[in-house]
Design a protein around this motif. Structure first.
Motif, PDB file in Angstrom:
ATOM      1  N   ALA A   2      37.074  42.344  73.014  1.00 57.80           N
ATOM      2  CA  ALA A   2      35.832  42.588  74.002  1.00 57.80           C
ATOM      3  C   ALA A   2      36.243  43.007  75.494  1.00 57.80           C
ATOM      4  O   ALA A   2      37.237  42.236  76.040  1.00 57.80           O
ATOM      5  CB  ALA A   2      34.886  41.449  74.060  1.00 57.80           C
ATOM      6  N   THR A  22      29.563  46.657  79.862  1.00 61.85           N
ATOM      7  CA  THR A  22      29.798  47.246  78.450  1.00 61.85           C
ATOM      8  C   THR A  22      30.893  46.495  77.590  1.00 61.85           C
ATOM      9  O   THR A  22      31.967  46.593  78.080  1.00 61.85           O
ATOM     10  CB  THR A  22      29.931  48.732  78.438  1.00 61.85           C
ATOM     11  OG1 THR A  22      28.796  49.568  79.127  1.00 61.85           O
ATOM     12  CG2 THR A  22      30.101  49.187  77.069  1.00 61.85           C
ATOM     13  N   THR A  24      33.458  46.256  74.202  1.00 59.88           N
ATOM     14  CA  THR A  24      33.931  46.865  72.990  1.00 59.88           C
ATOM     15  C   THR A  24      34.300  45.657  72.229  1.00 59.88           C
ATOM     16  O   THR A  24      35.352  44.800  72.590  1.00 59.88           O
ATOM     17  CB  THR A  24      35.072  47.796  73.506  1.00 59.88           C
ATOM     18  OG1 THR A  24      34.305  48.919  74.280  1.00 59.88           O
ATOM     19  CG2 THR A  24      35.752  48.384  72.243  1.00 59.88           C
ATOM     20  N   ALA A  57      23.661  50.144  69.679  1.00 65.76           N
ATOM     21  CA  ALA A  57      25.177  50.117  69.997  1.00 65.76           C
ATOM     22  C   ALA A  57      25.911  51.505  69.192  1.00 65.76           C
ATOM     23  O   ALA A  57      25.588  52.019  68.267  1.00 65.76           O
ATOM     24  CB  ALA A  57      25.625  48.808  69.296  1.00 65.76           C
ATOM     25  N   ILE A  59      28.920  52.418  66.872  1.00 59.51           N
ATOM     26  CA  ILE A  59      29.713  51.723  65.884  1.00 59.51           C
ATOM     27  C   ILE A  59      30.571  52.917  65.179  1.00 59.51           C
ATOM     28  O   ILE A  59      29.982  54.034  64.640  1.00 59.51           O
ATOM     29  CB  ILE A  59      29.021  51.079  64.719  1.00 59.51           C
ATOM     30  CG1 ILE A  59      27.925  50.018  65.544  1.00 59.51           C
ATOM     31  CG2 ILE A  59      29.861  50.481  63.635  1.00 59.51           C
ATOM     32  CD1 ILE A  59      27.048  49.544  64.363  1.00 59.51           C
ATOM     33  N   ILE A  73      32.649  48.139  67.860  1.00 63.31           N
ATOM     34  CA  ILE A  73      31.127  48.229  68.216  1.00 63.31           C
ATOM     35  C   ILE A  73      31.192  48.302  69.923  1.00 63.31           C
ATOM     36  O   ILE A  73      31.798  47.476  70.334  1.00 63.31           O
ATOM     37  CB  ILE A  73      30.310  46.954  67.957  1.00 63.31           C
ATOM     38  CG1 ILE A  73      30.605  46.761  66.391  1.00 63.31           C
ATOM     39  CG2 ILE A  73      28.938  46.865  68.079  1.00 63.31           C
ATOM     40  CD1 ILE A  73      29.884  45.284  65.676  1.00 63.31           C
ATOM     41  N   THR A  74      30.495  49.252  70.411  1.00 65.04           N
ATOM     42  CA  THR A  74      30.510  49.369  72.030  1.00 65.04           C
ATOM     43  C   THR A  74      29.237  49.427  72.421  1.00 65.04           C
ATOM     44  O   THR A  74      28.227  50.286  71.528  1.00 65.04           O
ATOM     45  CB  THR A  74      31.221  50.566  72.278  1.00 65.04           C
ATOM     46  OG1 THR A  74      32.656  50.533  71.619  1.00 65.04           O
ATOM     47  CG2 THR A  74      31.393  50.809  73.765  1.00 65.04           C
ATOM     48  N   THR A  77      26.116  44.173  76.215  1.00 64.68           N
ATOM     49  CA  THR A  77      25.898  42.908  75.582  1.00 64.68           C
ATOM     50  C   THR A  77      24.994  42.592  74.623  1.00 64.68           C
ATOM     51  O   THR A  77      25.284  42.220  73.421  1.00 64.68           O
ATOM     52  CB  THR A  77      26.014  41.776  76.496  1.00 64.68           C
ATOM     53  OG1 THR A  77      24.981  41.908  77.369  1.00 64.68           O
ATOM     54  CG2 THR A  77      27.490  41.757  77.514  1.00 64.68           C
ATOM     55  N   VAL A  80      25.541  45.017  71.420  1.00 62.74           N
ATOM     56  CA  VAL A  80      26.450  44.600  70.676  1.00 62.74           C
ATOM     57  C   VAL A  80      26.263  43.429  69.789  1.00 62.74           C
ATOM     58  O   VAL A  80      26.651  43.276  68.806  1.00 62.74           O
ATOM     59  CB  VAL A  80      27.791  44.310  71.383  1.00 62.74           C
ATOM     60  CG1 VAL A  80      28.973  43.570  70.576  1.00 62.74           C
ATOM     61  CG2 VAL A  80      28.303  45.643  71.860  1.00 62.74           C
ATOM     62  N   CYS A 174      33.150  36.080  73.730  1.00 69.08           N
ATOM     63  CA  CYS A 174      33.123  37.228  74.314  1.00 69.08           C
ATOM     64  C   CYS A 174      33.044  36.884  75.859  1.00 69.08           C
ATOM     65  O   CYS A 174      33.770  37.414  76.439  1.00 69.08           O
ATOM     66  CB  CYS A 174      31.923  38.231  74.129  1.00 69.08           C
ATOM     67  SG  CYS A 174      32.222  39.115  72.302  1.00 69.08           S
TER      68      CYS A 174
END
Length: 212
Positions: A2, A22, A24, A57, A59, A73-74, A77, A80, A174
């Protein structure tokens, strides 16, 4: 993993900062372990398409002959966590479909996050205090692998429980990671690296060989 993308949230309240970041998040999924239709549809069918659309998201799923796949997955928050939630509930649904009925109860779902090793110390905390706090507050089982994933500087963090506890656990993981950016360069884990690439690593020589 993340990670923050951009610094637009710097200086705001924690809530504003979280909303403007953002994430990841990388997860390791193993087709042989997945029960039901998730793996069959994963990356090429209706399941992942629906999760993309409903979560907003982005993916992506790694390619290769190895059964393991890295799912990246981006998004915001919220996006995600929506995607993680949908994946967890889908896995639970498929596990239930593969059981002998409702008598089995809610089977625990397992997700494997892939996180830079340099961030794992913050996740574990002094004398294990942070990871113990996450376990106790969410009810999920959390285990940080002691060894690096092959040919990388990343470790697997395994999270198990019912979907509700997993989602809360991933949120807390995260939050810790965003507060502790990775140190130095990260060599990401790629399942099923070629033999030539594996031999370049002085530390790890274990790889996932193509089925033969």
């Amino acid at each position: 993993m993340a990670s923050p993308d951009g610094a637009s949230g710097v200086g705001g309240s924690p809530e504003e900062t979280e909303l403007s970041i953002t994430l990841t998040l990388r997860m390791l999924m193993h087709g042989k372990v997945t029960v039901g239709g998730l793996d069959a549809a994963w990356g090429k069918g209706e399941t992942v398409k629906r999760i993309r659309e409903q979560s907003s998201a982005r993916i992506t799923i790694s390619e290769g002959s190895c059964p393991e796949r890295i799912t990246t997955i981006t998004g915001s928050t919220d996006a995600v966590f929506r995607a993680v939630s949908m994946i967890a509930f889908k896995l639970e649904e498929d596990l239930g479909a593969g059981s002998d009925g409702a008598a089995a109860g809610r089977a625990p779902v397992t997700l494997r996050l892939v996180i830079p090793a340099s961030q794992c110390g913050s996740l574990i905390g002094k004398a294990g205090a942070k990871i113990r706090e996450i376990r106790e507050s969410t009810g999920a089982q959390v285990q940080v692998a002691g060894d690096l994933l092959p040919n990388s500087t990343e470790r697997a963090v395994t999270v198990s429980g019912v979907p509700d506890t997993i989602i809360q656990c991933v949120r807390q993981i995260c939050a810790v990671i965003l507060e502790s950016p990775p140190k130095g360069a990260t060599i990401p884990y790629h399942p099923g690296l070629s033999l030539g690439t594996i031999l370049l690593s002085a530390n790890q020589v274990r790889g996932c060989s193509p089925p033969g």
